[in-house]
Write a protein that holds these residues in place. Sequence first.
Motif, short mmCIF file in Angstrom:
data_model
loop_
_atom_site.label_atom_id
_atom_site.label_comp_id
_atom_site.label_asym_id
_atom_site.label_seq_id
_atom_site.Cartn_x
_atom_site.Cartn_y
_atom_site.Cartn_z
N TRP A 172 81.55 50.14 -45.45
CA TRP A 172 80.63 50.59 -44.41
C TRP A 172 80.15 49.39 -43.62
O TRP A 172 80.26 48.26 -44.07
CB TRP A 172 79.47 51.40 -44.97
N SER A 173 79.61 49.63 -42.48
CA SER A 173 79.19 48.56 -41.58
C SER A 173 77.71 48.27 -41.72
O SER A 173 76.95 49.09 -42.22
CB SER A 173 79.49 48.95 -40.13
N ALA A 174 77.31 47.12 -41.23
CA ALA A 174 75.91 46.73 -41.25
C ALA A 174 75.09 47.67 -40.38
O ALA A 174 75.56 48.19 -39.37
CB ALA A 174 75.78 45.30 -40.74
N TYR A 175 73.84 47.88 -40.80
CA TYR A 175 72.93 48.70 -40.00
C TYR A 175 71.49 48.34 -40.34
O TYR A 175 71.22 47.66 -41.33
CB TYR A 175 73.18 50.19 -40.22
N VAL A 176 70.57 48.78 -39.49
CA VAL A 176 69.14 48.58 -39.71
C VAL A 176 68.50 49.95 -39.80
O VAL A 176 68.72 50.81 -38.96
CB VAL A 176 68.49 47.76 -38.58
N TYR A 184 64.74 47.62 -42.18
CA TYR A 184 65.44 46.97 -43.28
C TYR A 184 66.89 46.80 -42.90
O TYR A 184 67.58 47.76 -42.55
CB TYR A 184 65.33 47.79 -44.57
N PHE A 185 67.37 45.55 -42.94
CA PHE A 185 68.75 45.21 -42.60
C PHE A 185 69.63 45.37 -43.82
O PHE A 185 69.36 44.81 -44.88
CB PHE A 185 68.82 43.77 -42.09
N ASN A 186 70.67 46.18 -43.68
CA ASN A 186 71.68 46.35 -44.72
C ASN A 186 72.96 45.69 -44.24
O ASN A 186 73.53 46.12 -43.24
CB ASN A 186 71.94 47.84 -44.99
N ASN A 246 76.42 36.10 -38.83
CA ASN A 246 76.99 36.73 -40.01
C ASN A 246 76.00 36.59 -41.15
O ASN A 246 75.94 35.58 -41.82
CB ASN A 246 78.33 36.08 -40.36
N ARG A 247 75.20 37.60 -41.36
CA ARG A 247 74.16 37.57 -42.38
C ARG A 247 74.64 38.37 -43.58
O ARG A 247 75.05 39.50 -43.44
CB ARG A 247 72.88 38.18 -41.80
N LYS A 248 74.58 37.77 -44.75
CA LYS A 248 75.15 38.41 -45.93
C LYS A 248 74.13 39.10 -46.81
O LYS A 248 74.49 39.83 -47.70
CB LYS A 248 75.93 37.39 -46.74
N ARG A 249 72.84 38.86 -46.59
CA ARG A 249 71.82 39.46 -47.44
C ARG A 249 70.97 40.44 -46.65
O ARG A 249 70.63 40.21 -45.51
CB ARG A 249 70.91 38.38 -48.01
N GLY A 250 70.57 41.51 -47.30
CA GLY A 250 69.69 42.48 -46.69
C GLY A 250 68.25 42.01 -46.74
O GLY A 250 67.90 41.10 -47.47
#
Length: 79
Positions: A44-48, A30-32, A3-7
């Motif tokens: 919205w969901s996490a994406y790279v 870039y991880f969002n 569970n990563r909270k920062r991009g």
Amino acid sequence: MRNRKRGGTVTETISVIRNYEDIEIEVSGYFNPEQNGGWDEPSWSAYVEFEGANDADGNAITLTDDEIAYAEQKMLESA
């Protein structure tokens, strides 16, 4: 997946086939992180987002759309 909270920038090593040879390349993107919206903000969901790929010598490699999708999935898993 953690569970990563920062991009931020994320990298991963994947294999692709070029000239009938399986080569390992490093991909970056870039991880969002996942965002949870409220009444006024959308969710919205996490994406790279894919940024680039390099071979072992640091030379840029052009990937196919399928290879980019695979690279983004691998980077998202490692983020």
